[in-house]
Design a protein around this motif. Structure first.
Motif, PDB file in Angstrom:
ATOM      1  N   LEU A   1       0.963  -1.320   0.408  1.00 12.35           N
ATOM      2  CA  LEU A   1      -0.239  -0.107   0.134  1.00 12.35           C
ATOM      3  C   LEU A   1       0.835   0.978   0.028  1.00 12.35           C
ATOM      4  O   LEU A   1       0.641   2.237  -0.815  1.00 12.35           O
ATOM      5  N   GLN A   2       1.713   1.344   0.810  1.00 11.80           N
ATOM      6  CA  GLN A   2       2.454   2.504   0.553  1.00 11.80           C
ATOM      7  C   GLN A   2       3.368   2.911  -0.777  1.00 11.80           C
ATOM      8  O   GLN A   2       3.583   4.092  -0.687  1.00 11.80           O
ATOM      9  N   ARG A   3       4.122   2.071  -1.226  1.00 15.35           N
ATOM     10  CA  ARG A   3       4.401   2.286  -2.275  1.00 15.35           C
ATOM     11  C   ARG A   3       3.567   2.487  -3.348  1.00 15.35           C
ATOM     12  O   ARG A   3       3.397   2.777  -5.062  1.00 15.35           O
ATOM     13  N   ARG A   4       2.121   1.439  -3.727  1.00 14.66           N
ATOM     14  CA  ARG A   4       0.556   2.223  -4.324  1.00 14.66           C
ATOM     15  C   ARG A   4       0.435   3.607  -4.271  1.00 14.66           C
ATOM     16  O   ARG A   4      -0.244   4.240  -5.068  1.00 14.66           O
ATOM     17  N   LEU A   5       0.242   4.341  -2.681  1.00 11.35           N
ATOM     18  CA  LEU A   5       0.177   5.969  -3.189  1.00 11.35           C
ATOM     19  C   LEU A   5       1.329   6.162  -3.858  1.00 11.35           C
ATOM     20  O   LEU A   5       2.302   5.678  -3.846  1.00 11.35           O
ATOM     21  N   PRO A   6       0.797   7.742  -3.961  1.00  7.31           N
ATOM     22  CA  PRO A   6       1.322   8.498  -4.584  1.00  7.31           C
ATOM     23  C   PRO A   6       2.280   9.036  -3.231  1.00  7.31           C
ATOM     24  O   PRO A   6       1.151   9.557  -1.922  1.00  7.31           O
ATOM     25  N   LYS A   7       4.026   9.401  -4.035  1.00 10.39           N
ATOM     26  CA  LYS A   7       4.803  10.524  -2.983  1.00 10.39           C
ATOM     27  C   LYS A   7       3.507  11.942  -2.539  1.00 10.39           C
ATOM     28  O   LYS A   7       2.919  12.537  -3.959  1.00 10.39           O
ATOM     29  N   ARG A   8       3.703  12.773  -1.813  1.00 18.46           N
ATOM     30  CA  ARG A   8       2.247  14.047  -1.563  1.00 18.46           C
ATOM     31  C   ARG A   8       3.122  14.506  -0.104  1.00 18.46           C
ATOM     32  O   ARG A   8       3.039  14.368   0.775  1.00 18.46           O
ATOM     33  N   GLY A   9       3.086  16.109  -1.047  1.00 19.90           N
ATOM     34  CA  GLY A   9       3.636  17.260   0.060  1.00 19.90           C
ATOM     35  C   GLY A   9       4.429  16.436   0.636  1.00 19.90           C
ATOM     36  O   GLY A   9       5.813  15.836   1.239  1.00 19.90           O
ATOM     37  N   PHE A  10       4.778  18.513   1.188  1.00 19.52           N
ATOM     38  CA  PHE A  10       6.331  17.978   1.728  1.00 19.52           C
ATOM     39  C   PHE A  10       6.242  19.691   3.587  1.00 19.52           C
ATOM     40  O   PHE A  10       5.044  20.307   3.570  1.00 19.52           O
ATOM     41  N   LYS A  11       6.880  18.750   4.594  1.00 24.43           N
ATOM     42  CA  LYS A  11       6.179  19.969   5.493  1.00 24.43           C
ATOM     43  C   LYS A  11       7.692  20.554   6.461  1.00 24.43           C
ATOM     44  O   LYS A  11       8.264  20.147   6.447  1.00 24.43           O
ATOM     45  N   SER A  12       7.930  22.403   5.732  1.00 28.40           N
ATOM     46  CA  SER A  12       9.338  22.509   6.769  1.00 28.40           C
ATOM     47  C   SER A  12       9.858  22.232   7.739  1.00 28.40           C
ATOM     48  O   SER A  12       8.307  22.794   8.075  1.00 28.40           O
ATOM     49  N   GLN A  13      10.957  21.750   8.461  1.00 29.62           N
ATOM     50  CA  GLN A  13      11.119  22.194   9.989  1.00 29.62           C
ATOM     51  C   GLN A  13      11.340  23.684  10.260  1.00 29.62           C
ATOM     52  O   GLN A  13      11.703  24.037  11.374  1.00 29.62           O
ATOM     53  N   SER A  14      12.019  24.236   9.127  1.00 32.35           N
ATOM     54  CA  SER A  14      11.926  26.019   9.092  1.00 32.35           C
ATOM     55  C   SER A  14      10.963  26.880  10.056  1.00 32.35           C
ATOM     56  O   SER A  14      10.909  27.469  10.004  1.00 32.35           O
ATOM     57  N   LEU A  15       9.370  25.815   9.728  1.00 32.29           N
ATOM     58  CA  LEU A  15       8.210  27.230   9.495  1.00 32.29           C
ATOM     59  C   LEU A  15       8.068  27.209  11.289  1.00 32.29           C
ATOM     60  O   LEU A  15       7.866  28.193  11.540  1.00 32.29           O
ATOM     61  N   LYS A  16       8.406  26.238  11.976  1.00 34.28           N
ATOM     62  CA  LYS A  16       7.969  26.154  13.218  1.00 34.28           C
ATOM     63  C   LYS A  16       9.321  27.134  14.157  1.00 34.28           C
ATOM     64  O   LYS A  16       8.758  28.358  15.008  1.00 34.28           O
ATOM     65  N   PHE A  17      10.111  28.640  13.400  1.00 34.67           N
ATOM     66  CA  PHE A  17      10.815  29.144  13.818  1.00 34.67           C
ATOM     67  C   PHE A  17      10.387  30.751  13.170  1.00 34.67           C
ATOM     68  O   PHE A  17      11.183  31.809  13.490  1.00 34.67           O
ATOM     69  N   ASN A  18       8.892  30.375  12.227  1.00 40.79           N
ATOM     70  CA  ASN A  18       9.070  31.614  11.666  1.00 40.79           C
ATOM     71  C   ASN A  18       7.118  32.341  13.366  1.00 40.79           C
ATOM     72  O   ASN A  18       6.475  31.173  12.752  1.00 40.79           O
ATOM     73  N   GLY A  19       6.586  33.669  12.780  1.00 37.47           N
ATOM     74  CA  GLY A  19       5.703  33.424  13.499  1.00 37.47           C
ATOM     75  C   GLY A  19       4.556  35.106  12.872  1.00 37.47           C
ATOM     76  O   GLY A  19       5.842  36.246  11.984  1.00 37.47           O
ATOM     77  N   GLU A  20       3.637  35.008  13.129  1.00 42.94           N
ATOM     78  CA  GLU A  20       2.441  35.859  12.603  1.00 42.94           C
ATOM     79  C   GLU A  20       1.668  36.593  13.479  1.00 42.94           C
ATOM     80  O   GLU A  20       1.603  36.625  14.247  1.00 42.94           O
ATOM     81  N   VAL A  21       1.729  38.326  13.204  1.00 41.75           N
ATOM     82  CA  VAL A  21       0.829  38.856  14.262  1.00 41.75           C
ATOM     83  C   VAL A  21      -0.132  40.135  13.082  1.00 41.75           C
ATOM     84  O   VAL A  21       0.944  40.583  12.297  1.00 41.75           O
ATOM     85  N   THR A  22      -0.951  39.505  13.886  1.00 42.19           N
ATOM     86  CA  THR A  22      -1.836  41.173  13.374  1.00 42.19           C
ATOM     87  C   THR A  22      -1.952  42.304  13.479  1.00 42.19           C
ATOM     88  O   THR A  22      -1.705  42.736  15.163  1.00 42.19           O
ATOM     89  N   LEU A  23      -2.656  42.906  12.748  1.00 44.20           N
ATOM     90  CA  LEU A  23      -2.589  44.558  13.785  1.00 44.20           C
ATOM     91  C   LEU A  23      -3.587  44.548  14.568  1.00 44.20           C
ATOM     92  O   LEU A  23      -3.192  45.481  15.599  1.00 44.20           O
ATOM     93  N   THR A  24      -4.751  43.550  14.734  1.00 43.28           N
ATOM     94  CA  THR A  24      -5.297  44.407  16.344  1.00 43.28           C
ATOM     95  C   THR A  24      -4.989  43.758  17.366  1.00 43.28           C
ATOM     96  O   THR A  24      -4.974  44.606  18.204  1.00 43.28           O
ATOM     97  N   ALA A  25      -3.967  42.472  16.804  1.00 42.13           N
ATOM     98  CA  ALA A  25      -2.959  42.161  18.338  1.00 42.13           C
ATOM     99  C   ALA A  25      -1.895  43.206  18.132  1.00 42.13           C
ATOM    100  O   ALA A  25      -1.674  43.109  19.648  1.00 42.13           O
TER     101      ALA A  25
END
Length: 143
Positions: free
Chosen positions: A57-81
Motif C-alpha cells: 500500500l505505501q508504494r501504491r499510493l503517490p508521494k505527496r506533500g512536504f512540511k518545512s521544519q524551518s516554519l516553526k521559527f516563523n511567527g505572524e502577528v496581526t494589526l489587531t493583536a
C-alpha cells in the motif's frame, strides 16, 4: 515482614502460557499456530507491510506533500493583536512575553488583518506591504 515472605499482590502475576505440552493443555500438537505455512514455522515471518509480493500500500499510493521544519521559527502577528498589545516599541521578546508568538520563534512578520490606530515602532520585526502602509499611516515606523 521479612525478605523471604515478600510476594507480589494477588493477580499481579499470571502463569506463562505453556504451548506444545500435550492434548490436555488445549495447546498441544500445533501449539496454536494452525496447520502448515510460513507463520507456523520457527523463524518464519515477513516484514511489516509485506503483502505476499503484491505491491504494498505505501508504494501504491503517490508521494505527496512536504512540511518545512524551518516554519516553526516563523511567527505572524496581526494589526489587531499589535494594537491590543498597547506598547510604543515592539520587538520579538515583547511578543513572546505577551504570548502572541511561540517561544521558538525567531522571525516575526506583521500581517494586515484588522486596523491599528496607535503609533507603534517595530524593532527587528518585518511587515507585509499592506501592514507597513497601515502602521506608517498611524504614525508608527518599522526599523
Amino acid at each position: 515482614m521479612e525478605l523471604n515472605s515478600i510476594k507480589p499482590a494477588d493477580g499481579a502475576k499470571h502463569a506463562k502460557r505453556r504451548v506444545g505440552r500435550g492434548i490436555g493443555s488445549g495447546l498441544g500438537k500445533t501449539a496454536g499456530r494452525g496447520h502448515k505455512g510460513q507463520k507456523s514455522r520457527s523463524g518464519g515471518y515477513h516484514k511489516v507491510g509485506f503483502e505476499g509480493g503484491q505491491m504494498p500500500l505505501q508504494r501504491r499510493l503517490p508521494k505527496r506533500g512536504f512540511k518545512s521544519q524551518s516554519l516553526k521559527f516563523n511567527g505572524e502577528v496581526t494589526l489587531t493583536a499589535l494594537s491590543a498589545l498597547g506598547l510604543a516599541e515592539v520587538d520579538v521578546a515583547a511578543l513572546k512575553n505577551a504570548g502572541l508568538v511561540g517561544q521558538l520563534v525567531k522571525f516575526v512578520k506583521v500581517i494586515k488583518s484588522g486596523e491599528i490606530a496607535t503609533a507603534v515602532k517595530l524593532n527587528g520585526i518585518g511587515a507585509t506591504a499592506g501592514a507597513k502602509a497601515a502602521i506608517e499611516a498611524a504614525g508608527g515606523s518599522i526599523a
